[in-house]
Design an enzyme around this catalytic site. Structure first.
Site, PDB file in Angstrom:
ATOM      1  CD  GLU A   1      -8.893  -1.772   4.965  1.00 13.06           C
ATOM      2  OE1 GLU A   1      -8.490  -1.469   6.095  1.00 13.06           O
ATOM      3  OE2 GLU A   1      -9.113  -0.957   4.072  1.00 13.06           O
ATOM      4  CG  HIS A   8     -14.141   0.667   7.661  1.00  7.30           C
ATOM      5  ND1 HIS A   8     -13.320  -0.420   7.516  1.00  7.30           N
ATOM      6  CD2 HIS A   8     -13.315   1.726   7.837  1.00  7.30           C
ATOM      7  CE1 HIS A   8     -12.055  -0.038   7.598  1.00  7.30           C
ATOM      8  NE2 HIS A   8     -12.028   1.271   7.790  1.00  7.30           N
ATOM      9  CG  LEU A   9     -17.256   2.959  12.797  1.00  8.74           C
ATOM     10  CD1 LEU A   9     -17.962   2.921  14.145  1.00  8.74           C
ATOM     11  CD2 LEU A   9     -17.809   4.072  11.923  1.00  8.74           C
ATOM     12  CG  ASN A  67      -7.097   7.250  11.878  1.00  6.62           C
ATOM     13  OD1 ASN A  67      -7.400   7.861  12.903  1.00  6.62           O
ATOM     14  ND2 ASN A  67      -6.059   6.442  11.812  1.00  6.62           N
ATOM     15  CG  ASN A 123      -1.799   1.109   1.397  1.00  5.88           C
ATOM     16  OD1 ASN A 123      -1.831   2.002   0.541  1.00  5.88           O
ATOM     17  ND2 ASN A 123      -2.573   1.121   2.471  1.00  5.88           N
ATOM     18  N   GLY A 167     -14.772   0.611  15.578  1.00 10.23           N
ATOM     19  CA  GLY A 167     -15.865  -0.377  15.557  1.00 10.23           C
ATOM     20  C   GLY A 167     -15.517  -1.647  16.307  1.00 10.23           C
ATOM     21  CD  GLU A 168     -11.483  -4.439  13.987  1.00  5.24           C
ATOM     22  OE1 GLU A 168     -10.440  -4.763  14.591  1.00  5.24           O
ATOM     23  OE2 GLU A 168     -11.521  -4.236  12.755  1.00  5.24           O
ATOM     24  NE  ARG A 172      -6.306   0.900   0.433  1.00  3.90           N
ATOM     25  CZ  ARG A 172      -6.376   1.891   1.299  1.00  3.90           C
ATOM     26  NH1 ARG A 172      -5.332   2.222   2.016  1.00  3.90           N
ATOM     27  NH2 ARG A 172      -7.495   2.553   1.456  1.00  3.90           N
ATOM     28  NE  ARG A 186     -10.417  11.458   5.434  1.00  2.00           N
ATOM     29  CZ  ARG A 186     -10.378  10.192   5.021  1.00  2.00           C
ATOM     30  NH1 ARG A 186     -11.358   9.709   4.275  1.00  2.00           N
ATOM     31  NH2 ARG A 186      -9.377   9.414   5.339  1.00  2.00           N
ATOM     32  CG  HIS A 220     -13.152   2.469   3.986  1.00  2.00           C
ATOM     33  ND1 HIS A 220     -13.924   3.415   4.642  1.00  2.00           N
ATOM     34  CD2 HIS A 220     -11.867   2.762   4.278  1.00  2.00           C
ATOM     35  CE1 HIS A 220     -13.119   4.244   5.303  1.00  2.00           C
ATOM     36  NE2 HIS A 220     -11.872   3.871   5.086  1.00  2.00           N
TER      37      HIS A 220
HETATM   38  P1  ADP Z   1      -6.958   3.341  10.032  1.00  2.00           P
HETATM   39  O1  ADP Z   1      -8.165   3.886   9.356  1.00  2.00           O
HETATM   40  O2  ADP Z   1      -5.805   4.279  10.000  1.00  2.00           O
HETATM   41  O3  ADP Z   1      -6.621   1.908   9.654  1.00  2.00           O
HETATM   42  P2  ADP Z   1      -7.782   2.151  12.557  1.00  2.00           P
HETATM   43  O4  ADP Z   1      -8.763   1.203  11.923  1.00  2.00           O
HETATM   44  O5  ADP Z   1      -6.576   1.586  13.199  1.00  2.00           O
HETATM   45  O6  ADP Z   1      -7.360   3.323  11.572  1.00  2.00           O
HETATM   46  O7  ADP Z   1      -8.624   2.987  13.652  1.00  2.00           O
HETATM   47  C1  ADP Z   1      -8.049   4.036  14.351  1.00  2.00           C
HETATM   48  C2  ADP Z   1      -9.081   4.562  15.342  1.00  2.00           C
HETATM   49  O8  ADP Z   1      -9.460   3.475  16.224  1.00  2.00           O
HETATM   50  C3  ADP Z   1      -8.562   5.693  16.227  1.00  2.00           C
HETATM   51  O9  ADP Z   1      -9.563   6.700  16.362  1.00  2.00           O
HETATM   52  C4  ADP Z   1      -8.367   4.977  17.547  1.00  2.00           C
HETATM   53  O10 ADP Z   1      -8.515   5.864  18.639  1.00  2.00           O
HETATM   54  C5  ADP Z   1      -9.517   3.996  17.532  1.00  2.00           C
HETATM   55  N1  ADP Z   1      -9.334   2.962  18.561  1.00  2.00           N
HETATM   56  C6  ADP Z   1      -8.377   2.017  18.647  1.00  2.00           C
HETATM   57  N2  ADP Z   1      -8.496   1.326  19.811  1.00  2.00           N
HETATM   58  C7  ADP Z   1      -9.554   1.872  20.465  1.00  2.00           C
HETATM   59  C8  ADP Z   1     -10.189   1.618  21.724  1.00  2.00           C
HETATM   60  N3  ADP Z   1      -9.751   0.650  22.539  1.00  2.00           N
HETATM   61  N4  ADP Z   1     -11.259   2.365  22.053  1.00  2.00           N
HETATM   62  C9  ADP Z   1     -11.704   3.346  21.252  1.00  2.00           C
HETATM   63  N5  ADP Z   1     -11.156   3.647  20.059  1.00  2.00           N
HETATM   64  C10 ADP Z   1     -10.088   2.916  19.667  1.00  2.00           C
END
Ligand code: ADP
Length: 395
Positions: free
Chosen positions: A381, A204-205, A207, A10, A329-330, A87, A237, A176
């Site tokens: 991904e 999908h949550l 950044n 990527n 989300g996770e 990617r 954003r 995504h």
């Molecule tokens: P990217 O889009 O760069 O791949 P990620 O999927 O790693 O990003 O998600 C990053 C987001 O996930 C950040 O806002 C981070 O704060 C949030 N995050 C990671 N762990 C937790 C947690 N335990 N509780 C709440 N938010 C979290």
């Protein structure tokens, strides 16, 4: 036949993220990043298992970084790398699926670069470097947009004159795609439903954030549009704003389009609302200490996310489940419960204990009682890109 290995790449303008995937293993054999390429501080960092490594590669460009990386990759792949999956952010309307990289595909990626002027040229740099180093190895482009090419016109067209769409490609594309596709399939598998007879909402949550309606394994609508700025609130954003905002800021403050673009892409979202951070962990902590900006940012994030999911439900014949994925989300029971609390009309409700347990990359089914499924599914991904690459390798 022994298990095949795929290197997933990527590329950004000054970075290369990579992961080595073996077809029969869920985990990643090797992953890392080459950063600050083109500068005196260029560095390659990678990890395999628990082991972390780094190597200074001053003034390395994409090609030199790949040259340094490839011996590590070959070693972890037992010398048997079968292909490379790249990617690529934007495939325009040209690419409805992943594609083997040849001269025609490269030209087509170049031709849609106007739609992603920051991203596609960077991807092309990496692709050209990898093709130069490994001309005989099959290489595949996997597009963030391709999964959403199944959207019907009622979902992908903006209400602007036809000519603007036909001549300039102004329509909704969505992004995504690899993540939405991966978790949609995984949800069907885990729920014992056939992929081609299943119906999901996805949040999908990370950044960047987007929602998607997936019916029978195909995207029917998604919240991102011409660019990844449209839709829900994200880290920095804004997501949806009144399209009249540009004119208003231009007139009122004399701002250039560049300045407005910077405001909406880099200084808005959770960061702009909270005045504190774009990182959800920081905001949850600050909210628990009574920080008003963090509380507002989380409230707007969840309410707008719920609104987007409710809108996506218009594309579904029925609801087999809502999927949460991406870093937030996770990992965030708070965001999941606060979002679902806005959706009683979809009959969604959360089990608080199951919600609290489903963190840290765990799959979880978190709905209350007999309510529709709510699934926490770790996205992958890189694996989806590797699977798409494997599907195109010659036998
Ligand atoms: P990217 O889009 O760069 O791949 P990620 O999927 O790693 O990003 O998600 C990053 C987001 O996930 C950040 O806002 C981070 O704060 C949030 N995050 C990671 N762990 C937790 C947690 N335990 N509780 C709440 N938010 C979290």
């Amino acid at each position: 036949m022994s298990a095949r290995h795929i290197l997933v790449i990527n590329c950004g303008s000054s970075s290369i993220k990579f992961a080595l995937i073996r077809e029969d293993r869920e985990d990643t054999l090797l992953s890392g990043i080459a950063e600050r390429l083109g500068s005196a501080e260029s560095e390659l960092r990678w990890q395999s298992g628990e082991q972390q490594h780094s190597l200074k590669i001053p003034h390395a460009g994409h090609r030199q970084a790949l040259e340094q990386l490839l011996p590590q990759v070959q070693q972890h792949a037992d010398g048997k790398l079968s292909g490379i999956g790249h990617r690529v952010v934007h495939g325009g309307e040209h690419f409805t699926a992943a594609h083997l990289l040849d001269a025609a595909a490269l030209a087509a990626i170049r031709s849609v670069s106007a739609l992603a002027p920051l991203h596609n040229p960077a991807c092309l740099q990496g692709i050209e470097a990898a093709l130069g180093l490994y001309p005989e190895l099959p290489q595949v482009a996997v597009f963030d947009t391709a999964f959403h090419q199944s959207m019907p016109a009622q979902a992908f067209r903006y209400a602007v004159p036809e000519q603007i769409y036909r001549e300039h490609g102004v329509r909704r594309y969505g992004f995504h795609g690899s993540s939405h596709r991966f978790v949609g399939r995984r949800a069907a598998e885990l729920s014992g439903l056939p992929v081609n007879d299943s119906s999901w909402l996805v949040a999908h949550l990370g950044n960047g954030c987007s929602t998607c309606a997936i019916v029978n394994g195909q995207s029917r609508d998604t919240s991102m549009g011409l660019t990844p700025l449209e839709g829900v609130v994200m880290g920095t954003r804004s997501g949806d704003v009144d399209p009249g905002l540009h004119l208003y800021l231009g007139r009122k403050l004399g701002w250039s389009l560049q300045e407005i673009d910077n405001l909406l892409n880099k200084q808005s979202g959770l960061l702009g609302l909270s005045g504190l951070s774009n990182d959800m962990r920081t905001l949850e902590q600050a909210r628990s200490e009574g920080h008003a900006g963090a509380t507002l940012a989380i409230d707007v994030f969840c309410y707008r996310l719920a609104k987007s999911l409710a809108a996506m439900s218009c594309a579904l014949p029925r609801l087999d489940g809502l999927i949460f994925t991406g870093g937030i989300g996770e990992n965030s029971p708070l965001i999941r419960s606060q979002t679902v609390a806005h959706l009683p009309l979809l009959n969604l409700a959360i089990d608080p204990q199951a919600n609290a347990r489903s963190v840290g990359g765990q799959f979880g089914e978190i709905q209350a009682g007999n309510h529709p499924r709510i699934l926490v599914i770790p996205t992958n991904e890189e694996r989806q890109i590797a699977l798409d690459t494997l599907a195109l390798l010659p036998d």
